[in-house]
Design a protein around this motif. Structure first.
Motif, PDB file in Angstrom:
ATOM      1  N   PHE A  77      41.235 -33.938 -26.038  1.00 39.55           N
ATOM      2  CA  PHE A  77      40.480 -34.605 -27.104  1.00 39.55           C
ATOM      3  C   PHE A  77      40.278 -33.622 -28.248  1.00 39.55           C
ATOM      4  O   PHE A  77      40.650 -32.452 -28.147  1.00 39.55           O
ATOM      5  CB  PHE A  77      39.128 -35.114 -26.572  1.00 39.55           C
ATOM      6  N   GLU A  78      39.738 -34.107 -29.350  1.00 37.65           N
ATOM      7  CA  GLU A  78      39.456 -33.205 -30.461  1.00 37.65           C
ATOM      8  C   GLU A  78      37.951 -33.121 -30.674  1.00 37.65           C
ATOM      9  O   GLU A  78      37.212 -34.087 -30.408  1.00 37.65           O
ATOM     10  CB  GLU A  78      40.147 -33.678 -31.742  1.00 37.65           C
TER      11      GLU A  78
ATOM     12  N   MET B 103      39.629 -31.295 -20.828  1.00 40.29           N
ATOM     13  CA  MET B 103      38.606 -31.301 -19.769  1.00 40.29           C
ATOM     14  C   MET B 103      39.151 -32.085 -18.579  1.00 40.29           C
ATOM     15  O   MET B 103      40.145 -32.807 -18.699  1.00 40.29           O
ATOM     16  CB  MET B 103      37.314 -31.968 -20.278  1.00 40.29           C
ATOM     17  N   SER B 104      38.489 -31.913 -17.443  1.00 37.69           N
ATOM     18  CA  SER B 104      38.818 -32.748 -16.286  1.00 37.69           C
ATOM     19  C   SER B 104      38.408 -34.187 -16.592  1.00 37.69           C
ATOM     20  O   SER B 104      37.556 -34.422 -17.447  1.00 37.69           O
ATOM     21  CB  SER B 104      38.084 -32.263 -15.045  1.00 37.69           C
ATOM     22  N   ALA B 105      38.993 -35.133 -15.876  1.00 38.00           N
ATOM     23  CA  ALA B 105      38.728 -36.548 -16.153  1.00 38.00           C
ATOM     24  C   ALA B 105      37.261 -36.911 -15.931  1.00 38.00           C
ATOM     25  O   ALA B 105      36.790 -37.930 -16.429  1.00 38.00           O
ATOM     26  CB  ALA B 105      39.627 -37.436 -15.300  1.00 38.00           C
ATOM     27  N   ASP B 106      36.503 -36.059 -15.195  1.00 32.99           N
ATOM     28  CA  ASP B 106      35.072 -36.330 -15.015  1.00 32.99           C
ATOM     29  C   ASP B 106      34.214 -35.625 -16.065  1.00 32.99           C
ATOM     30  O   ASP B 106      32.991 -35.633 -15.976  1.00 32.99           O
ATOM     31  CB  ASP B 106      34.630 -35.923 -13.608  1.00 32.99           C
ATOM     32  N   GLY B 107      34.857 -34.976 -17.032  1.00 35.68           N
ATOM     33  CA  GLY B 107      34.121 -34.315 -18.105  1.00 35.68           C
ATOM     34  C   GLY B 107      33.847 -32.841 -17.852  1.00 35.68           C
ATOM     35  O   GLY B 107      33.381 -32.142 -18.748  1.00 35.68           O
ATOM     36  N   SER B 108      34.165 -32.340 -16.657  1.00 37.27           N
ATOM     37  CA  SER B 108      33.869 -30.937 -16.357  1.00 37.27           C
ATOM     38  C   SER B 108      34.968 -30.025 -16.902  1.00 37.27           C
ATOM     39  O   SER B 108      36.058 -30.469 -17.227  1.00 37.27           O
ATOM     40  CB  SER B 108      33.742 -30.752 -14.843  1.00 37.27           C
ATOM     41  N   GLY B 109      34.621 -28.737 -16.996  1.00 36.38           N
ATOM     42  CA  GLY B 109      35.611 -27.719 -17.355  1.00 36.38           C
ATOM     43  C   GLY B 109      36.163 -27.854 -18.761  1.00 36.38           C
ATOM     44  O   GLY B 109      37.360 -27.687 -18.969  1.00 36.38           O
ATOM     45  N   GLN B 110      35.314 -28.146 -19.750  1.00 31.76           N
ATOM     46  CA  GLN B 110      35.808 -28.317 -21.117  1.00 31.76           C
ATOM     47  C   GLN B 110      36.192 -26.952 -21.698  1.00 31.76           C
ATOM     48  O   GLN B 110      35.412 -26.018 -21.672  1.00 31.76           O
ATOM     49  CB  GLN B 110      34.728 -28.986 -21.979  1.00 31.76           C
ATOM     50  N   ARG B 111      37.419 -26.876 -22.225  1.00 26.75           N
ATOM     51  CA  ARG B 111      37.859 -25.620 -22.832  1.00 26.75           C
ATOM     52  C   ARG B 111      38.756 -25.906 -24.031  1.00 26.75           C
ATOM     53  O   ARG B 111      39.434 -26.931 -24.096  1.00 26.75           O
ATOM     54  CB  ARG B 111      38.588 -24.753 -21.807  1.00 26.75           C
ATOM     55  N   ARG B 112      38.706 -24.959 -24.957  1.00 27.49           N
ATOM     56  CA  ARG B 112      39.487 -25.121 -26.192  1.00 27.49           C
ATOM     57  C   ARG B 112      40.949 -24.757 -25.950  1.00 27.49           C
ATOM     58  O   ARG B 112      41.254 -23.800 -25.236  1.00 27.49           O
ATOM     59  CB  ARG B 112      38.881 -24.215 -27.271  1.00 27.49           C
ATOM     60  N   LEU B 113      41.827 -25.516 -26.585  1.00 29.33           N
ATOM     61  CA  LEU B 113      43.264 -25.348 -26.378  1.00 29.33           C
ATOM     62  C   LEU B 113      43.971 -24.800 -27.614  1.00 29.33           C
ATOM     63  O   LEU B 113      44.889 -23.994 -27.517  1.00 29.33           O
ATOM     64  CB  LEU B 113      43.852 -26.726 -26.046  1.00 29.33           C
ATOM     65  N   SER B 114      43.560 -25.239 -28.803  1.00 26.10           N
ATOM     66  CA  SER B 114      44.280 -24.858 -30.028  1.00 26.10           C
ATOM     67  C   SER B 114      43.531 -23.744 -30.742  1.00 26.10           C
ATOM     68  O   SER B 114      42.313 -23.796 -30.892  1.00 26.10           O
ATOM     69  CB  SER B 114      44.432 -26.075 -30.942  1.00 26.10           C
TER      70      SER B 114
ATOM     71  N   SER C  44      43.394 -27.153 -38.883  1.00 22.28           N
ATOM     72  CA  SER C  44      42.655 -27.951 -37.911  1.00 22.28           C
ATOM     73  C   SER C  44      43.629 -28.830 -37.137  1.00 22.28           C
ATOM     74  O   SER C  44      44.680 -29.216 -37.640  1.00 22.28           O
ATOM     75  CB  SER C  44      41.579 -28.779 -38.609  1.00 22.28           C
ATOM     76  N   TYR C  45      43.252 -29.115 -35.905  1.00 19.14           N
ATOM     77  CA  TYR C  45      44.125 -29.852 -34.984  1.00 19.14           C
ATOM     78  C   TYR C  45      43.408 -31.117 -34.526  1.00 19.14           C
ATOM     79  O   TYR C  45      42.235 -31.067 -34.168  1.00 19.14           O
ATOM     80  CB  TYR C  45      44.440 -29.004 -33.763  1.00 19.14           C
ATOM     81  N   SER C  46      44.132 -32.232 -34.524  1.00 22.26           N
ATOM     82  CA  SER C  46      43.497 -33.476 -34.082  1.00 22.26           C
ATOM     83  C   SER C  46      44.504 -34.405 -33.426  1.00 22.26           C
ATOM     84  O   SER C  46      45.691 -34.111 -33.352  1.00 22.26           O
ATOM     85  CB  SER C  46      42.808 -34.157 -35.265  1.00 22.26           C
TER      86      SER C  46
ATOM     87  N   MET D 205      50.370 -26.946 -22.500  1.00 24.58           N
ATOM     88  CA  MET D 205      49.011 -27.234 -22.053  1.00 24.58           C
ATOM     89  C   MET D 205      48.112 -26.017 -21.976  1.00 24.58           C
ATOM     90  O   MET D 205      46.914 -26.134 -21.737  1.00 24.58           O
ATOM     91  CB  MET D 205      49.035 -27.951 -20.696  1.00 24.58           C
ATOM     92  N   ASP D 206      48.678 -24.823 -22.203  1.00 24.42           N
ATOM     93  CA  ASP D 206      47.816 -23.649 -22.304  1.00 24.42           C
ATOM     94  C   ASP D 206      47.650 -23.251 -23.772  1.00 24.42           C
ATOM     95  O   ASP D 206      47.120 -22.187 -24.078  1.00 24.42           O
ATOM     96  CB  ASP D 206      48.391 -22.484 -21.491  1.00 24.42           C
ATOM     97  N   GLY D 207      48.078 -24.140 -24.691  1.00 29.34           N
ATOM     98  CA  GLY D 207      47.923 -23.880 -26.114  1.00 29.34           C
ATOM     99  C   GLY D 207      49.055 -23.045 -26.707  1.00 29.34           C
ATOM    100  O   GLY D 207      49.100 -22.817 -27.916  1.00 29.34           O
ATOM    101  N   SER D 208      49.983 -22.597 -25.861  1.00 24.91           N
ATOM    102  CA  SER D 208      51.077 -21.756 -26.376  1.00 24.91           C
ATOM    103  C   SER D 208      52.257 -22.636 -26.797  1.00 24.91           C
ATOM    104  O   SER D 208      52.253 -23.846 -26.591  1.00 24.91           O
ATOM    105  CB  SER D 208      51.527 -20.776 -25.292  1.00 24.91           C
TER     106      SER D 208
END
Lengths: 164, 455
Positions: free
Chosen positions: B327-328, B340-351, B356-358, B386-389
């Protein structure tokens, strides 16, 4: 029904004059109370609100902060809306086209919200207003530079037609 | 290519269903001539590395199998296949004027030497005939010219108005046999049709075949509609609509036109997308100045909050395994892509790049996401791992936005807006960033969403 139609026509006309004046007066002060174009409007009419008070405030790019000029316009809006408290109204939030669709919808919503919050803080009853965001879907100025984008990043206070 | 809009009717639906059932059965019964060499050929286009050279392919007009008028659907089937393969950028259909052998039958081996001379590497022969029940029988054979061998073939039965559909299925089989990857031609695109001046644009949901044919309108234009997205498992679309009250997320069945509101929330709901199994819709709900991401289970109607920040969290997109959501968010200042995980846990930035990225959109293959990137004065479509690289920009310009993946994850469609009073148009680009093609639409078009394969 006829009265309603006439009102709508008047409102549209007023909005047209309002935005035309704003564009013309952009370099000086769009909120000049001595604006000669406004003198004809009946006090308390929708036209009066658009022409003499100013129905819209503008934002910087990606920003939802009210500028000093925007606050001064909203102070006048709050005063007018308190005086003519028969009106219900909608605060429309808008974004310029230089953003993605989803983000602009949220950005417009946030602009409408800060405008609403400010009016409430200035004593306007929150139950009289609703907010809506149009994102980048309803620009008023169309070109590919900042002269248009700066007019499109806006929150517009629209008096509800049925509330007169 | 004619873009004849076809009015949907009960008959169309029935025959489509019938076509599918018959075609499925025909796979096993496909009649192949006795004098053909068995498969096992060397003809294979490796599209996993670099930018492949398109394969020269010869597609003569399908021969008449009787009962079929001259210049009938045989020509159209041929044109649809030729157009599909050419637009993919992986095939180079050869000019029919260069052909030496005139194909008379598909039951005998072609004269491979005649096709080698004109440098065709693959050859498609076909036959189309009309039975007494009015249905067409369409057969095709795919040949490897250099090894002189038969690769595959099939026969289909269908009503006259299904001939384009048959041509798309044949295109997919040719594509898959030669590239080793599934095709994407038998698919559709839902998009927003745009007419009228920019200040008062009329927006309608429309659907078309992926090549721009068969445009049908799904909404009237009375309500402003945005961001349609396909259910990955059915002919259902979710989108945002402005009606009388709060703007809402809706569901629409594109066949029955039945509509339904997704949840009665106190504020605006927007930016919806289906989960991979099609049973949930993830979307943004506006709460005061904040947009947060929620998911609704369509069966239980239960809504679960996934993000809770004083920021704009939007444009959620599930991974194909359903375990993660990209998500953005502008929680860190500018818009960036998070996961994030589908339950909302583990939110981390990718870009973490400049700009700006959207609008992250997960590839159906699961390994990369496409996005819209805003730089200094430009909007690009790009992809990253998926690791932003591994960020790669596929197209850049004044305004490119809203990528959507072809069902095989090989091609992206997006919209491009030149700004000013003109309007947006749809384009496709290959994952390599090459082979940009405009997708023909009747008027301005935006917010494309690719369907899953129909069969």
């Amino acid at each position: 029904m006829t009265d309603f139609k006439r009102f709508l026509r008047g409102l549209r006309f007023a909005a047209f004059i309002g935005s035309a004046l704003m564009v013309a007066a952009c370099a000086s002060n769009p909120n000049d109370p001595n604006n000669p174009g406004g003198s004809a409007a009946t006090p308390g009419s929708a036209q009066d609100f658009v022409v003499n008070v100013g129905d819209r405030v503008f934002f910087e790019s990606d920003s939802t902060e009210l500028t000093p000029q925007a606050r001064s316009t909203l102070d006048k809006q709050a005063q007018w809306l308190s005086q003519y408290n028969r009106y219900a109204f909608t605060v429309e939030g808008h974004a310029d086209e230089r953003g993605t669709r989803e983000y602009n919808i949220a950005l417009g919503a946030r602009r409408a919200q800060v405008t609403r919050d400010y009016l409430i803080a200035r004593g306007v009853d929150g139950s009289r207003m609703r907010t809506i965001s149009y994102g980048k879907e309803r620009p008023v100025a169309v070109c590919n530079d900042i002269s248009c984008w700066s007019q499109n990043r806006r929150a517009v206070t629209v008096l509800n037609a049925g509330s007169t | 290519m004619t873009n004849k809009p076809i009015t949907p009717s009960r008959a169309t639906l029935l025959s489509r269903r019938r076509l599918l059932s018959v075609a499925g059965g025909a796979a096993a019964a496909a009649v192949v001539g006795g004098r053909v060499t068995p498969a096992g050929a060397a003809l294979k286009l490796d599209i996993t590395q670099g930018t492949p050279q398109p394969i020269p392919i010869a597609i003569p007009d399908f021969v008449s199998g009787g009962g079929s008028e001259e210049g009938g659907p045989g020509r159209e089937v041929n044109q649809v296949i030729t157009n599909n393969l050419r637009r993919s950028g992986l095939f180079q259909p050869l000019d029919q004027a260069s052909f030496i052998e005139r194909i008379q039958t598909i039951d005998a081996n072609p004269r491979f030497q005649d096709w080698r001379v004109i440098n065709a590497q693959a050859l498609v022969t076909g036959r189309i005939g009309r039975g007494q029940d009015g249905r067409y029988k369409v057969e095709y054979r795919l040949w490897d010219v250099f090894s002189g061998s038969y690769l595959n073939g099939q026969q289909f039965f269908g009503q006259p108005d299904n001939m384009r559909r048959v041509a798309h299925i044949i295109s997919d089989q040719i594509y898959e046999r030669i590239t080793g990857e599934k095709g994407y031609f038998d698919s559709r695109v839902v998009f927003v049709d745009e007419t009228g001046p920019k200040e008062r644009r009329i927006k309608r949901l429309a659907i078309m075949d992926q090549d721009g044919a068969n445009v049908r309108y799904l909404t009237s234009g009375d309500d402003l509609v945005l961001t349609p997205r396909f259910n990955p498992t059915s002919q259902e679309v979710t989108y945002m609509s402005y009606g009388r009250g709060e703007p809402r997320v809706l569901l629409l069945n594109v066949e029955t036109r039945q509509r339904e509101i997704v949840g009665d929330f106190p504020g605006m709901s927007f930016s919806p997308r289906f989960s991979p199994e099609g049973q949930r819709v993830v979307m943004s709900l506006q709460q005061g100045g904040n947009a947060n991401i929620f998911v609704m289970d369509l069966r239980s109607r239960r809504t679960t909050r996934l993000t809770d920040t004083p920021a704009i969290d939007t444009a959620p997109s599930y991974s194909p395994d359903g375990r993660s959501i990209a998500f953005e968010s502008d929680r860190g200042g500018g818009q960036q892509i998070y996961v994030m995980s589908a339950d909302g846990s583990g939110q981390r930035r990718l870009s973490f790049g400049q700009g700006s990225y959207s609008t992250p959109v997960w590839s159906p293959r699961g390994d990369i996401i496409a996005f819209t990137k805003r730089g200094a004065g430009s909007f690009s479509i790009g992809v990253m791992r998926m690791d932003g690289s591994g960020e790669r920009i596929l197209t850049e310009g004044y305004h490119n936005e809203g990528p959507t993946w072809a069902p095989n994850g090989r091609v992206l469609m997006f919209f491009r807006d030149p700004g000013g009073n003109a309007g947006p148009q749809l384009f496709t680009v290959d994952l390599t960033g090459y082979n940009e093609q405009r997708v023909p639409t009747p008027s301005y078009a935006s917010d494309p969403a690719w369907s899953p394969l129909l069969s």
